[in-house]
Write a protein that holds these residues in place. Sequence first.
Motif, PDB file in Angstrom:
ATOM      1  N   ASP A  86       1.587  12.506   1.163  1.00 32.94           N
ATOM      2  CA  ASP A  86       2.353  12.845  -0.053  1.00 32.94           C
ATOM      3  C   ASP A  86       2.000  11.606  -0.452  1.00 32.94           C
ATOM      4  OD1 ASP A  86       3.471  15.458   0.584  1.00 32.94           O
ATOM      5  OD2 ASP A  86       4.591  14.126   2.085  1.00 32.94           O
ATOM      6  N   MET A  87       1.156  10.465  -0.458  1.00 40.78           N
ATOM      7  CA  MET A  87       1.315   8.579  -1.056  1.00 40.78           C
ATOM      8  C   MET A  87      -0.420   9.889  -1.920  1.00 40.78           C
ATOM      9  SD  MET A  87       1.036   5.930   1.699  1.00 40.78           S
ATOM     10  CE  MET A  87      -0.076   7.039   2.729  1.00 40.78           C
ATOM     11  N   TYR A  88       0.443   9.063  -3.383  1.00 44.62           N
ATOM     12  CA  TYR A  88      -0.131   8.542  -4.460  1.00 44.62           C
ATOM     13  C   TYR A  88      -0.690   7.434  -4.733  1.00 44.62           C
ATOM     14  CZ  TYR A  88      -0.266  13.919  -5.783  1.00 44.62           C
ATOM     15  OH  TYR A  88      -0.036  15.070  -5.969  1.00 44.62           O
ATOM     16  N   MET A  89      -1.995   7.038  -5.452  1.00 44.14           N
ATOM     17  CA  MET A  89      -2.236   5.508  -5.442  1.00 44.14           C
ATOM     18  C   MET A  89      -3.595   5.679  -6.435  1.00 44.14           C
ATOM     19  SD  MET A  89      -4.095   5.429  -0.972  1.00 44.14           S
ATOM     20  CE  MET A  89      -3.188   6.312  -0.008  1.00 44.14           C
ATOM     21  N   PHE A  90      -2.776   3.974  -6.929  1.00 48.23           N
ATOM     22  CA  PHE A  90      -3.833   3.787  -8.000  1.00 48.23           C
ATOM     23  C   PHE A  90      -4.586   2.097  -7.790  1.00 48.23           C
ATOM     24  CE2 PHE A  90       0.251   5.155 -10.632  1.00 48.23           C
ATOM     25  CZ  PHE A  90      -0.610   6.051 -11.500  1.00 48.23           C
ATOM     26  N   SER A  91      -5.651   2.731  -8.042  1.00 44.00           N
ATOM     27  CA  SER A  91      -6.192   1.330  -7.239  1.00 44.00           C
ATOM     28  C   SER A  91      -7.719   0.961  -8.290  1.00 44.00           C
ATOM     29  CB  SER A  91      -7.339   1.072  -6.411  1.00 44.00           C
ATOM     30  OG  SER A  91      -8.233  -0.157  -6.316  1.00 44.00           O
ATOM     31  N   SER A  92      -8.127  -0.788  -9.302  1.00 39.81           N
ATOM     32  CA  SER A  92      -8.942  -1.118  -9.699  1.00 39.81           C
ATOM     33  C   SER A  92     -10.090  -0.240  -9.161  1.00 39.81           C
ATOM     34  CB  SER A  92      -9.118  -2.465 -10.058  1.00 39.81           C
ATOM     35  OG  SER A  92      -7.930  -2.578 -10.086  1.00 39.81           O
ATOM     36  N   GLU A  93     -10.684  -0.317  -7.714  1.00 38.43           N
ATOM     37  CA  GLU A  93     -11.484  -0.036  -7.563  1.00 38.43           C
ATOM     38  C   GLU A  93     -11.362   1.163  -6.597  1.00 38.43           C
ATOM     39  OE1 GLU A  93     -14.925  -2.811  -6.558  1.00 38.43           O
ATOM     40  OE2 GLU A  93     -14.312  -3.665  -8.182  1.00 38.43           O
ATOM     41  N   ASN A  94     -12.078   2.604  -6.341  1.00 38.75           N
ATOM     42  CA  ASN A  94     -11.943   3.361  -5.861  1.00 38.75           C
ATOM     43  C   ASN A  94     -12.626   3.151  -4.273  1.00 38.75           C
ATOM     44  OD1 ASN A  94     -15.449   3.598  -6.814  1.00 38.75           O
ATOM     45  ND2 ASN A  94     -15.329   6.049  -5.185  1.00 38.75           N
ATOM     46  N   CYS A  95     -12.744   1.765  -4.159  1.00 39.94           N
ATOM     47  CA  CYS A  95     -13.622   1.192  -2.741  1.00 39.94           C
ATOM     48  C   CYS A  95     -12.028   1.256  -2.171  1.00 39.94           C
ATOM     49  CB  CYS A  95     -14.492  -0.226  -2.659  1.00 39.94           C
ATOM     50  SG  CYS A  95     -13.614  -1.209  -3.990  1.00 39.94           S
TER      51      CYS A  95
ATOM     52  N   ILE B 231       2.744   5.254  -3.371  1.00 38.09           N
ATOM     53  CA  ILE B 231       3.921   5.729  -3.543  1.00 38.09           C
ATOM     54  C   ILE B 231       4.292   6.552  -2.873  1.00 38.09           C
ATOM     55  CG2 ILE B 231       3.716   6.873  -6.277  1.00 38.09           C
ATOM     56  CD1 ILE B 231       6.107   7.160  -6.572  1.00 38.09           C
ATOM     57  N   ASP B 232       4.968   7.135  -1.951  1.00 42.33           N
ATOM     58  CA  ASP B 232       5.118   8.838  -1.542  1.00 42.33           C
ATOM     59  C   ASP B 232       6.279   9.249  -2.264  1.00 42.33           C
ATOM     60  OD1 ASP B 232       4.495   9.310   2.237  1.00 42.33           O
ATOM     61  OD2 ASP B 232       6.264   9.976   0.445  1.00 42.33           O
ATOM     62  N   THR B 233       5.591  11.076  -2.600  1.00 44.17           N
ATOM     63  CA  THR B 233       6.144  11.414  -2.963  1.00 44.17           C
ATOM     64  C   THR B 233       7.363  11.801  -2.571  1.00 44.17           C
ATOM     65  OG1 THR B 233       4.775  12.684  -3.346  1.00 44.17           O
ATOM     66  CG2 THR B 233       4.705  11.350  -5.508  1.00 44.17           C
ATOM     67  N   LYS B 234       7.242  11.825  -1.143  1.00 42.09           N
ATOM     68  CA  LYS B 234       8.519  12.524  -0.111  1.00 42.09           C
ATOM     69  C   LYS B 234       9.540  11.741  -0.105  1.00 42.09           C
ATOM     70  CE  LYS B 234       7.354  17.287   0.296  1.00 42.09           C
ATOM     71  NZ  LYS B 234       6.221  16.859  -0.899  1.00 42.09           N
ATOM     72  N   GLY B 235       9.461  10.337  -0.254  1.00 40.94           N
ATOM     73  CA  GLY B 235      10.683   8.903   0.265  1.00 40.94           C
ATOM     74  C   GLY B 235      10.099   8.426   1.385  1.00 40.94           C
ATOM     75  N   SER B 236       8.427   8.516   1.520  1.00 39.87           N
ATOM     76  CA  SER B 236       8.978   7.889   3.307  1.00 39.87           C
ATOM     77  C   SER B 236       8.525   6.097   2.954  1.00 39.87           C
ATOM     78  CB  SER B 236       8.082   9.096   4.011  1.00 39.87           C
ATOM     79  OG  SER B 236       6.957   8.123   4.953  1.00 39.87           O
ATOM     80  N   SER B 237       8.743   5.713   3.855  1.00 37.38           N
ATOM     81  CA  SER B 237       8.190   4.082   3.543  1.00 37.38           C
ATOM     82  C   SER B 237       7.401   4.441   5.194  1.00 37.38           C
ATOM     83  CB  SER B 237       9.498   3.599   3.917  1.00 37.38           C
ATOM     84  OG  SER B 237      10.696   3.659   5.420  1.00 37.38           O
ATOM     85  N   GLU B 238       6.708   5.336   5.894  1.00 32.53           N
ATOM     86  CA  GLU B 238       5.717   5.148   6.540  1.00 32.53           C
ATOM     87  C   GLU B 238       4.423   4.935   6.432  1.00 32.53           C
ATOM     88  OE1 GLU B 238       6.395   6.954   9.930  1.00 32.53           O
ATOM     89  OE2 GLU B 238       4.854   6.442  10.806  1.00 32.53           O
ATOM     90  N   GLY B 239       3.947   3.729   6.701  1.00 24.77           N
ATOM     91  CA  GLY B 239       2.964   2.902   6.127  1.00 24.77           C
ATOM     92  C   GLY B 239       2.219   2.600   5.418  1.00 24.77           C
ATOM     93  N   ILE B 240       3.395   2.661   4.096  1.00 24.21           N
ATOM     94  CA  ILE B 240       3.448   2.180   2.290  1.00 24.21           C
ATOM     95  C   ILE B 240       2.750   0.548   3.201  1.00 24.21           C
ATOM     96  CG2 ILE B 240       4.924   1.458   0.624  1.00 24.21           C
ATOM     97  CD1 ILE B 240       4.344   3.967   0.768  1.00 24.21           C
ATOM     98  N   ALA B 241       3.081  -0.147   3.524  1.00 28.35           N
ATOM     99  CA  ALA B 241       3.121  -1.696   3.715  1.00 28.35           C
ATOM    100  C   ALA B 241       2.085  -2.194   3.743  1.00 28.35           C
ATOM    101  CB  ALA B 241       3.751  -2.657   4.114  1.00 28.35           C
TER     102      ALA B 241
END
Length: 471
Positions: A193-202, A8-18
């Motif tokens: 500004d992006m936060y991420m979840f992942s099953s593994e930190n790789c 998620i981009d917490t500033k609402g930007s869609s740059e680079g999300i996909a």
Amino acid sequence: MSGLFGVIDTKGSSEGIAKTAYYGVFSLQHRGQESAGIAVNNNGTFMVHKAPGQVADIFDDITLSALNGQCAVCHARGGSDRETGTDAIQPILIKSSAGNIAMSSDSVILNADELRDNLKSMGAIFQTNIDSELILSLFSRNRIGTDSCEEALLKTMKDMKGVYALVLMTENKLIGVRDPHGMRPLALAKKGDMYMFSSENCAFDALDAEFIRDLEPGEIVSISKDGVKSFYFEADKTNEQRVKDGNVCIFEYVYVARPDSVIDNTSIFDSRYRAGQALAKEHPCDCDLVIGAPDSGNAAALGFADGLGVPYGMGLLKNRYVGRTFIKSTQEQRELAVRMKFAVLKTAVAGKRIAIVDDSLVRGTTTKHIIRFLKDNGAKEVHVRLASPEVKFPCCYGVNASKGTDLPATRMSVEEIRDMIGADSLGYISLDSLRASLDGIHCGTCSACFDGNYVAGQEESSDSVHNVEYN
Ligand code: SF4
């Protein structure tokens, strides 16, 4: 077993999300190759692209450019007997009274049948038999009468028995959930500004994101433009106690996770290497060359060679392009499948006493064929060392093995298994040494497939298994 990723981009930007979503789920491909998907939230409008197959085959520049949004959840699915058909490919999207929701899950809900029947009796309709849809249906029902998504999720967690990690996206939040047992890994990272979840930190390393921490067992982490907030299933426990009470699947360290990942404070590569060293102490052997069964046996093989003071080398190569669709109904076809999957480096093994280290021996069929190939290619002796104990119990948590009757260790001695696979000697690491190899881990482990202690309970039907293909 699956790979989960969310951003998620917490500033609402869609740059680079996909692109971030794509590279995130691509990094988790080893956790599931059956199907993959990415769902995005573009200011409340949800879109998903998903298909059977591997990530690189499903997405291209055109599909990714259509996935514009400020938040995404992704899924790479492994095999499971509950998950069939294209409708079952995740992420799953629904429209609820609380708006659009998309979710990816890595889960086995032990009381799924009971929960599904209850929801059906209240009018719910299911398109699939997968847990994700069930969890979303339960969550939607619980959302009625609660003040927030997080409160509804806590209620849903109380209803569910089983093991799960979830990454879900509402119209204004990205939420990660780790079950109270902490059986499935899930970690949090940040990049700008992006936060991420992942099953593994790789996945974080591939994206050059900063690892923050593993989620605690029973923790919900909710991220929106207002920041990062945590909610707890057992709010009365201290953080320390919650972590201590967790039981991550020990097979993450043995086989599942990528060697460059660190889960619950323990490096996968280091733990496998230490297991190999311990194996050398417990089951030394006279050999000229130590090789690994690629790829998950390689780190333990290095440790084993180091422990013995014998050279480590390449003896087997793995063909990465052999899929699961290979027909294997006869003995001849099974042998051909293994020959397609592995190639022996004849010049490396001919005339030598070989010790081959593998992560585990579940059914033993692949190991048997590999030993034959090594001997056919001139190996004088083949000694097998296993970096996990005898698999005596089926996994009901969706990670490995099948019914107990398929497991040779339930009915055969080590000597009988050695004879069956045609090895000159066979040695398994002890469970104590395997546990000791997880030096620094800050929680407990599930090791039910070795000791029968099902820490998260069992389904009522002992025939129910949720397995991936295994050797
Ligand atoms: S039973 Fe074995 S494979 Fe299944 S979750 Fe427990 S340790 Fe992992």
